[in-house]
Design an enzyme around this catalytic site. Structure first.
Site, short mmCIF file in Angstrom:
data_model
loop_
_atom_site.label_atom_id
_atom_site.label_comp_id
_atom_site.label_asym_id
_atom_site.label_seq_id
_atom_site.Cartn_x
_atom_site.Cartn_y
_atom_site.Cartn_z
N LYS A 1 49.54 20.52 30.28
CA LYS A 1 51.11 19.61 31.22
C LYS A 1 51.95 19.18 30.55
O LYS A 1 51.04 18.49 29.70
CB LYS A 1 49.97 19.71 32.97
CG LYS A 1 51.24 19.49 33.92
CD LYS A 1 50.61 18.01 35.44
CE LYS A 1 52.51 17.23 36.05
NZ LYS A 1 51.78 16.37 36.05
N TRP B 1 45.59 15.32 44.47
CA TRP B 1 44.75 14.22 44.93
C TRP B 1 45.08 13.05 43.79
O TRP B 1 44.50 13.36 42.40
CB TRP B 1 43.43 14.23 44.99
CG TRP B 1 43.06 12.92 45.55
CD1 TRP B 1 43.64 11.61 46.60
CD2 TRP B 1 41.95 12.30 45.97
NE1 TRP B 1 43.38 10.76 46.53
CE2 TRP B 1 42.52 11.06 46.56
CE3 TRP B 1 40.08 12.77 44.88
CZ2 TRP B 1 40.60 9.99 47.04
CZ3 TRP B 1 38.97 11.75 45.57
CH2 TRP B 1 39.96 10.44 46.74
N ARG B 2 45.95 12.40 43.82
CA ARG B 2 46.79 11.29 42.93
C ARG B 2 45.86 9.98 43.95
O ARG B 2 46.36 9.30 44.11
CB ARG B 2 47.97 10.87 42.93
CG ARG B 2 48.73 12.16 42.69
CD ARG B 2 48.77 11.94 41.46
NE ARG B 2 49.59 10.68 40.87
CZ ARG B 2 51.05 10.32 40.37
NH1 ARG B 2 51.77 10.97 40.79
NH2 ARG B 2 50.83 9.01 40.20
N SER C 1 55.70 12.73 45.37
CA SER C 1 55.44 11.72 43.48
C SER C 1 55.53 11.49 42.28
O SER C 1 55.40 11.03 41.55
CB SER C 1 53.57 12.98 43.80
OG SER C 1 53.60 13.91 43.05
N HIS D 1 53.23 13.07 30.23
CA HIS D 1 54.64 12.60 30.64
C HIS D 1 55.27 11.69 29.51
O HIS D 1 55.10 11.10 29.51
CB HIS D 1 54.28 11.84 32.29
CG HIS D 1 53.05 13.13 32.94
ND1 HIS D 1 51.28 12.76 32.58
CD2 HIS D 1 53.01 13.50 34.26
CE1 HIS D 1 51.34 14.02 32.90
NE2 HIS D 1 52.10 13.79 35.00
N GLU E 1 52.65 6.66 32.02
CA GLU E 1 52.50 8.08 32.59
C GLU E 1 53.53 8.02 34.21
O GLU E 1 53.68 8.43 34.59
CB GLU E 1 52.17 8.77 32.01
CG GLU E 1 51.56 8.56 30.85
CD GLU E 1 51.16 10.61 30.23
OE1 GLU E 1 51.11 10.72 30.71
OE2 GLU E 1 50.65 9.60 29.30
#
Lengths: 262, 262
Positions: free
Chosen positions: A175, A51-52, A236, A148, A90
């Site tokens: 991540k 869920w962004r 996304s 990111h 990010e």
């Protein structure tokens, strides 16, 4: 919840496990759009949902956001949910809330059982990382520490350092998503992932983005990435492939690898 | 023959060309078995056929072998044919003929228009490489200089040196097939291929073998390998995937790469 901790389990899986997990992002702007998205995606059987919440208009109103999250959670059933607010720096959306409010939202969401994982950026302030870690521990859920770079791919050593930083921050999963400027960059990310998988105890989620990077979304799991983001309904991030394509390639890779599958 | 030179053309193709070429090996032991194999494979539309003549029982009887090759050639139509005698030391079959007889067979086959490419091992005696080069030039067909290691993957520098050795030998295409002992080895081959594609003018055919190496048979073209061997009816080396699987993965990769496809 039986689905919990599946990423950690997947990260340790060897010899024909369930790797790679396929995760589809949810980017609905309203409660209704979010739940509609879940309904559209679930038949495609993603292993994980992300869920962004930076896409969610109600992100600044904690009770409303938590309530939407509970509805999502109920719909998702046994499918684990990662709760992620991606910051603008990010690659995320502009939101009507500050970092402290997001920290409070994370805490409320954890307490309400909305998610199985929290995603907290490594670049966030240490006190926010600490709050996310405490909230996730208290709720018995996992913490993903993320990094990111939408502009470039750092050297392999720097990517590896992000993995160790995530571990040092107490995360359960590291991540790293980076943008390649060449095919060399794609190999740099894959090489760093292989090294991280070999040398570190925590599972990794890594990807190279954009068209070239889409390769890593498909075969990165062989080199140690536990989860790949795929398009269920909406993308996304650049380079995500449709969930159907990812499943097709994964099945062929698994067959070709045979007993050598990670 | 319009199909000729397709590997060289493919090696230079950029921006949505016909890459990667898919080549299926022919391993029939008799004329009948060989032609039966071609008939079974052609409906799968391989881009190239490789006649592994070391499997052919009549390899020592030049007129018989050439006649079988002409029948193959007639059946294959516009599909280019690579004529390959793989030696035992590089993974081939034991044959009832010496290297001089094979050189004479190559010359007769070239003169009879049996093939579009000759495969000559880099490890062969210089005089045999020279005879293959002269025969191929005279017939206006291509020469592939090849190197195989079924035991290990040499360092990237050594792999690159094989490409330059092939070029120095006057070959039109360099082929390198090596066995990985780890996933690192797979990346070494891919990295060397990318470097070779960037720095050298001749097209490359490269692959890592075995289960891990099957990855390179599927995505190696993105990094600069112009051709991938796939199973039409029978496999000729470890890790080859069915032609249908290769086509499926290639289509998905091409879609994901979009305009970034090599």
């Amino acid at each position: 919840m039986s689905a919990r901790r599946s990423i950690e389990k997947a990260g340790k899986a060897r010899g024909g496990g369930e790797l790679p997990l396929v995760c589809t992002p949810l980017v609905g702007r309203t409660r209704e759009a979010l739940l509609e998205e879940v309904r559209a995606i679930l038949p495609k059987k993603p292993d994980v949902l992300e869920w962004r919440i930076d896409f969610f208009e109600g992100i600044g109103r904690i009770p409303e956001a938590v309530e939407a999250g509970k509805a999502l959670r109920a719909l998702a059933g046994e499918t684990p949910v990662i709760l992620t607010r991606r910051s603008i720096r990010e690659g995320g959306e502009k939101i009507p809330a500050g970092d402290d409010e997001v920290a409070a939202l994370y805490e409320a969401a954890c307490a309400a059982g909305v998610c199985d994982y929290l995603d907290q950026e490594l670049s966030s302030e240490p006190r926010h990382m600490q709050r996310a870690r405490e909230a996730s521990r208290k709720a018995g859920i996992g913490l993903i520490a993320s990094f990111h770079d939408f502009q470039k791919t750092p050297p392999g050593e720097a990517i590896f350092a992000k993995f160790t930083a995530a571990q040092a921050a107490g995360a359960d999963v590291a991540k790293v998503a980076v943008m390649p400027r060449s095919l060399e960059d794609v190999l740099t990310l894959v090489q760093a992932t292989l090294r991280g998988r070999t040398q570190l105890p925590i599972p990794l989620i890594t990807m190279s983005m954009g068209p070239y990077g889409s390769l890593t979304r498909m075969f990165g799991w062989v080199f140690g990435s536990s989860l790949s983001f795929a398009v269920g309904k909406s993308s996304s991030a650049p380079g995500q492939v449709p969930i159907e394509d990812l499943r097709t390639v994964n099945a062929i890779l698994r067959r070709s690898l045979g007993g050598a599958a990670p």
